[in-house]
Design a protein around this motif. Structure first.
Motif, PDB file in Angstrom:
ATOM      1  N   GLY A   1       0.722  -1.230   0.000  1.00 32.47           N
ATOM      2  CA  GLY A   1       0.000   0.000   0.000  1.00 32.47           C
ATOM      3  C   GLY A   1       0.756   1.288   0.000  1.00 32.47           C
ATOM      4  O   GLY A   1       1.290   1.701   0.996  1.00 32.47           O
ATOM      5  N   THR A   2       0.754   1.934  -1.130  1.00 35.63           N
ATOM      6  CA  THR A   2       1.174   3.313  -1.203  1.00 35.63           C
ATOM      7  C   THR A   2      -0.054   4.172  -1.366  1.00 35.63           C
ATOM      8  O   THR A   2      -1.091   3.714  -1.827  1.00 35.63           O
ATOM      9  CB  THR A   2       2.109   3.527  -2.401  1.00 35.63           C
TER      10      THR A   2
ATOM     11  N   ASP B   1     -16.950   2.466   1.368  1.00 35.88           N
ATOM     12  CA  ASP B   1     -15.584   2.279   0.891  1.00 35.88           C
ATOM     13  C   ASP B   1     -15.223   0.804   0.957  1.00 35.88           C
ATOM     14  O   ASP B   1     -15.774   0.038   1.763  1.00 35.88           O
ATOM     15  CB  ASP B   1     -14.582   3.037   1.772  1.00 35.88           C
ATOM     16  N   LYS B   2     -14.236   0.415   0.157  1.00 37.46           N
ATOM     17  CA  LYS B   2     -13.607  -0.898   0.254  1.00 37.46           C
ATOM     18  C   LYS B   2     -12.194  -0.724   0.794  1.00 37.46           C
ATOM     19  O   LYS B   2     -11.676   0.385   0.864  1.00 37.46           O
ATOM     20  CB  LYS B   2     -13.564  -1.569  -1.119  1.00 37.46           C
ATOM     21  N   LEU B   3     -11.560  -1.817   1.151  1.00 31.84           N
ATOM     22  CA  LEU B   3     -10.171  -1.742   1.599  1.00 31.84           C
ATOM     23  C   LEU B   3      -9.244  -1.347   0.452  1.00 31.84           C
ATOM     24  O   LEU B   3      -8.226  -0.683   0.660  1.00 31.84           O
ATOM     25  CB  LEU B   3      -9.724  -3.083   2.182  1.00 31.84           C
ATOM     26  N   ALA B   4      -9.602  -1.747  -0.756  1.00 31.94           N
ATOM     27  CA  ALA B   4      -8.803  -1.427  -1.935  1.00 31.94           C
ATOM     28  C   ALA B   4      -9.738  -1.330  -3.123  1.00 31.94           C
ATOM     29  O   ALA B   4     -10.908  -1.719  -3.055  1.00 31.94           O
ATOM     30  CB  ALA B   4      -7.745  -2.499  -2.176  1.00 31.94           C
TER      31      ALA B   4
ATOM     32  N   ARG C   1      -5.309  -0.755  -5.671  1.00 35.19           N
ATOM     33  CA  ARG C   1      -4.838   0.475  -5.047  1.00 35.19           C
ATOM     34  C   ARG C   1      -5.442   0.576  -3.641  1.00 35.19           C
ATOM     35  O   ARG C   1      -6.616   0.261  -3.441  1.00 35.19           O
ATOM     36  CB  ARG C   1      -5.273   1.696  -5.856  1.00 35.19           C
ATOM     37  N   PRO C   2      -4.666   1.027  -2.653  1.00 34.39           N
ATOM     38  CA  PRO C   2      -5.199   1.132  -1.289  1.00 34.39           C
ATOM     39  C   PRO C   2      -6.339   2.140  -1.194  1.00 34.39           C
ATOM     40  O   PRO C   2      -6.293   3.199  -1.818  1.00 34.39           O
ATOM     41  CB  PRO C   2      -3.989   1.601  -0.470  1.00 34.39           C
TER      42      PRO C   2
ATOM     43  N   VAL D   1      -8.376  -9.451  -3.757  1.00 32.92           N
ATOM     44  CA  VAL D   1      -9.514  -9.859  -2.928  1.00 32.92           C
ATOM     45  C   VAL D   1     -10.078  -8.649  -2.186  1.00 32.92           C
ATOM     46  O   VAL D   1     -11.297  -8.456  -2.101  1.00 32.92           O
ATOM     47  CB  VAL D   1      -9.085 -10.962  -1.942  1.00 32.92           C
ATOM     48  N   LEU D   2      -9.181  -7.806  -1.664  1.00 35.50           N
ATOM     49  CA  LEU D   2      -9.623  -6.618  -0.935  1.00 35.50           C
ATOM     50  C   LEU D   2     -10.373  -5.658  -1.845  1.00 35.50           C
ATOM     51  O   LEU D   2     -11.230  -4.893  -1.381  1.00 35.50           O
ATOM     52  CB  LEU D   2      -8.415  -5.905  -0.327  1.00 35.50           C
ATOM     53  N   ALA D   3     -10.060  -5.693  -3.133  1.00 37.44           N
ATOM     54  CA  ALA D   3     -10.681  -4.790  -4.104  1.00 37.44           C
ATOM     55  C   ALA D   3     -11.892  -5.412  -4.785  1.00 37.44           C
ATOM     56  O   ALA D   3     -12.496  -4.774  -5.661  1.00 37.44           O
ATOM     57  CB  ALA D   3      -9.653  -4.384  -5.164  1.00 37.44           C
TER      58      ALA D   3
END
Length: 536
Positions: free
Chosen positions: A36-37, A95-98, A107-108, A193-195
């Protein structure tokens, strides 16, 4: 939950087949006809219409955006998002985590950073400081609650299959802003998965939540009102972690017919019209009344060949069909030129795409020779298609005529819009197919592994499965990319997807709308992202 072949997630009518039918209102409007940037805040450019203004964002105003919707059964529950309208509303509130960038790399978002262990089967995710609309902080407990809710086998939540790699019973929250995800297997692409589409974070709750009357998220807009099948109104969240939206209010209205959306846009009743067809775009582009935004590479266009049954169980027949296709003619005839040719590989321009492979061109002589070697001279094949998606029936007709030049007789069979995706998943031998944007890794895992639930081409090869697991167990991105290239070389040579083109997704805007990202394929972070849009 079963995933379906045309989309990056499991719902038959999903995003890229947004429901047709009669216009359902337009609200109260009257129609006149990586570890994560930080992700830079998008939309600061002068995208959208070509009206006057100095290009600097301005605060204020209400933007009205029209989408095709799902009727009276619509909901603001973000885990039930299926249509484009659902996704736009969910993105405003939650929001999602990514999320995915233009190249479909994760993307974070609510995740400030992520870091795997050496085996890639445990991932530490650090949350950024963010708050829900009621002022409570977004915590690791909320993340685990949201994911466990999505994974409930008794529910039909869209992202359930995407979260399958996570062992949610073993995952834990060691600190308020730290989540330790335990995975069932090494997963180098865990940020995907987070996205995942629909993997939104909601506040932990001890009982049922009425999302349609009191939805609380951490997104850029707060809830004002919701009338299913008609309108949803949101107001700016001044405490949004990524900076408050430029707009005071956002209204998402429903108009299922394209003509209704266009007429409302021309009449000044809305400022944003989602999903225009190429003919409409050509008719209005550069005429000075509305702006046209083309989102390139938003939809893969293909024919799917069943590789487990005659005649396509013979790789020589599949190669012959690759060589029959005149891709330029298909793009011109089926997409009215609003797209670009494909090369029998998914994800043109996306992360890991094997762009170095030679572009395949029509070669009818070679196609005839291959069919003769396969004992398939005079081949007759049925091509299943449907008006379920724009360009499907047109592409089937064009390809039928191209095949005739190679001595192949194709009978086009038109199926039901309502059951097409279910019907063609297992039946038939050749069918029209398309997909929205998703990572190449997700396309492989959902459609090309032996146990993939939407394996429309019936591509079943253990050595190919092993290559995928090798990629997922490889931490070094350069070495991982090399494995994906090996897989794509094989698909290019003998796979079951004849991917002939990539269609533009087309939006219409008022000339005063600015900040619409021009390089955001549907289903990505900056698509339908109204917190970065303003009215000049």
């Amino acid at each position: 939950m079963t995933q379906h072949a045309h989309l990056p997630g499991p719902h038959r009518r999903g995003l890229l087949t947004a429901a047709g039918g009669l216009a359902a209102g337009l609200g109260a409007l009257a129609l006149t006809g990586c570890s994560g940037t930080e992700t830079p805040r998008a939309g600061a450019g002068d995208g959208g219409g070509s009206g006057s203004g100095d290009g600097k964002p301005r605060r204020g105003g209400r933007l009205r955006a029209a989408f095709a919707g799902g009727g009276a059964g619509e909901t603001l529950d973000p885990h039930l998002s299926n249509l484009f309208a659902d996704a736009a509303r969910a993105k405003a509130l939650f929001d999602k985590l990514a999320d995915y960038g233009p190249d479909l790399a994760a993307r974070p978002r609510l995740a400030a950073a992520w870091e795997p262990n050496a085996r890639l089967d445990r991932w530490k995710v650090t949350l950024r400081e963010a708050a829900f609309h009621d002022g409570k902080p977004v915590t690791a407990a909320d993340v685990l609650y949201s994911y466990r809710r999505i994974a409930d086998p008794k529910q039909a939540f869209r992202a359930r299959a995407s979260l399958e790699p996570i062992d949610l019973s073993a995952s834990r929250a060691p600190a308020p802003r730290t989540v330790e995800f335990v995975l069932k297997r090494p997963t180098a692409e865990f940020p995907n998965v987070l996205a995942a589409f629909g993997a939104y974070i909601v506040p932990a709750a001890s009982g049922p939540v009425d999302f349609d009357k009191n939805p609380v998220g951490s997104g850029p807009f707060r809830f004002v009102s919701f009338a299913p099948g008609r309108s949803a109104v949101f107001r700016r969240n001044d405490a949004y972690w990524d900076g408050p939206p430029h707009l005071d209010e956002l209204e998402i209205v429903v108009a299922n017919e394209e003509s209704a959306r266009v007429n409302a846009l021309l009449g000044g009743q809305i400022e944003y019209a989602h999903e225009l067809n190429p003919a409409t775009a050509r008719a209005h582009e550069d005429k000075g009344r509305i702006g046209i935004v083309r989102l390139r590479n938003s939809a893969m266009q293909a024919f799917a060949m069943k590789t487990d049954r005659p005649p396509f169980d013979d790789p020589r027949v599949r190669e012959a069909f690759f060589l029959i296709a005149d891709r330029e003619e298909l793009v011109a005839g089926a997409l009215s030129g609003a797209g670009e040719i494909g090369n029998d590989l998914f994800g043109k321009g996306y992360e890991y795409y094997a762009g170095e492979l030679p572009q395949r061109a029509q070669d009818l002589g070679r196609a005839r020779a291959l069919l003769k070697k396969a004992g398939a001279e005079g081949l007759r094949v049925t091509l299943d298609t449907s008006p379920v998606a724009a360009g499907f029936t047109e592409a089937a007709t064009v390809f039928r005529d191209q095949a005739a030049k190679a001595g192949v007789t194709i009978t086009v069979r038109t199926g039901s819009k309502d059951s097409y995706w279910k019907d063609i998943l297992d039946s038939g031998t050749l069918c029209s197919y398309r997909s929205g944007a998703m990572p190449i890794e997700s396309h492989i895992s959902q459609r090309l592994l032996t146990d993939s639930t939407t394996n429309a081409t019936k591509w079943h090869h253990k050595d190919f499965d092993d290559l995928y697991q090798q990629a997922q167990s490889t931490g070094d991105p350069v070495r991982r990319a090399a494995v994906y290239t090996r897989m794509q070389r094989r698909l290019h040579a003998e796979g079951g997807f004849l991917i002939w083109g990539f269609a533009d997704w087309i939006l219409g805007t008022s000339l005063k709308v600015k900040g619409v990202a021009p390089d955001a394929p549907a289903n990505t972070l900056d698509w339908a992202r109204f917190d970065t849009v303003w009215l000049a």
